[in-house]
Write an enzyme that holds these catalytic residues in place. Sequence first.
Site, PDB file in Angstrom:
ATOM      1  CD  GLU A 104      36.268  22.516  59.176  1.00  0.00           C
ATOM      2  OE1 GLU A 104      35.613  22.561  60.236  1.00  0.00           O
ATOM      3  OE2 GLU A 104      36.750  23.522  58.624  1.00  0.00           O
TER       4      GLU A 104
HETATM    5 ZN   LIG Z   1      36.950  26.618  62.362  1.00  0.00          ZN
END
Ligand SMILES: [Zn+2]
Length: 356
Positions: free
Chosen positions: A324
């Site tokens: 992320e």
């Molecule tokens: Zn995503």
Amino acid sequence: MSYLNITEVESAVTSLATAFPAQCELIELPEPSVEGRTGHALRIGTAPAGTNDSVVLIGGVHAREWGSCEILVHLAADLLEAHSTGSGLGYGGTSFTAAQVGSILDNLDVVVFPLVNPDGRHYSQTVEPMWRKNRNPANSGGSPACVGVDINRNFDFLFDFTTAFDPTAGPRVSTDPCDVQVYEGPSAFSEPETRNVRWLLDTFPRTRWFVDVHSYSEDILFVWGDDENQSLDPDKNFLNSAYDGKRGVAGDLAYAEYIPKGDADSAVLLAERFCHALHGVRGRTYTPMSAFHLYPTSGTSDDYAFSRHFVDPAKSKVLAFTVEWGTDFHPPWQEMKRIILDVDAGLVQFCLTTQE
Ligand SMILES: [Zn+2]
């Protein structure tokens, strides 16, 4: 220079295959997207296909997370250019020698699929910047607001979450097509974009590592995503229906998902090395943690990839991760360029660590 549109992502991939025929192979994904777009991946490695273990890297699953495609295109270009010129790679304060680049390309297949969801990216870049799902209208009942399936809830892992999870767990997934974020689709692998990812894992049976590049939160997540990890009780596993209705609650004793100790240790090591190399570029601190610690989920790509071996022991075991990146879906391009360096340094180190 700014973010690539979907035509530019595709042409970047095909151009690299043309420019570096000795180091890579162009792979056409078998299924066109819902709107009819055919995608391509690269198998980067100097040995014939099937000779070495594979790392599969995918991006562009979520439409609005634009920079994921650029991260993977740049990674592919960096590895190919460095190998062809016999040079190393430098990312700010993190660098890799020519010998290290050589060991990646000569001892691994790095399979890079930068744009899993081209329809969604196109819609996000031209109509609705915050669009996340694909563009499948089949379940929308004719309502434009209810178009699309979340590809990263459409994989076959605890897909029937209403049975698998504790009713109070609240996994981040929905059976409602009008949920603009996390509609899982009518069945696992209902979407061609999801099936293309499964096809890559089937087509490269020596895949042992998998990374799905997303944004944002500056983390690298490792399996599992349905509950906390534990390595003591193999009976507590996603295949065991005795634990239906008990999964997904943090801090309880009723259930935690089994991961063999050796796999848990390897996952943590790979995640920590990723973060260490990334930090060296310019000091950004990414956090390694299990996916459940972000929030409980079903149907994600990383849990599916790792689960395959437990469903069918004849399949190779795939340690699986979700990156992320960043702190924003659409950082200004000048900042995105820095994030590309950060994450690519982490991914090069990830590939090297697989060889230890
Ligand atoms: Zn995503």
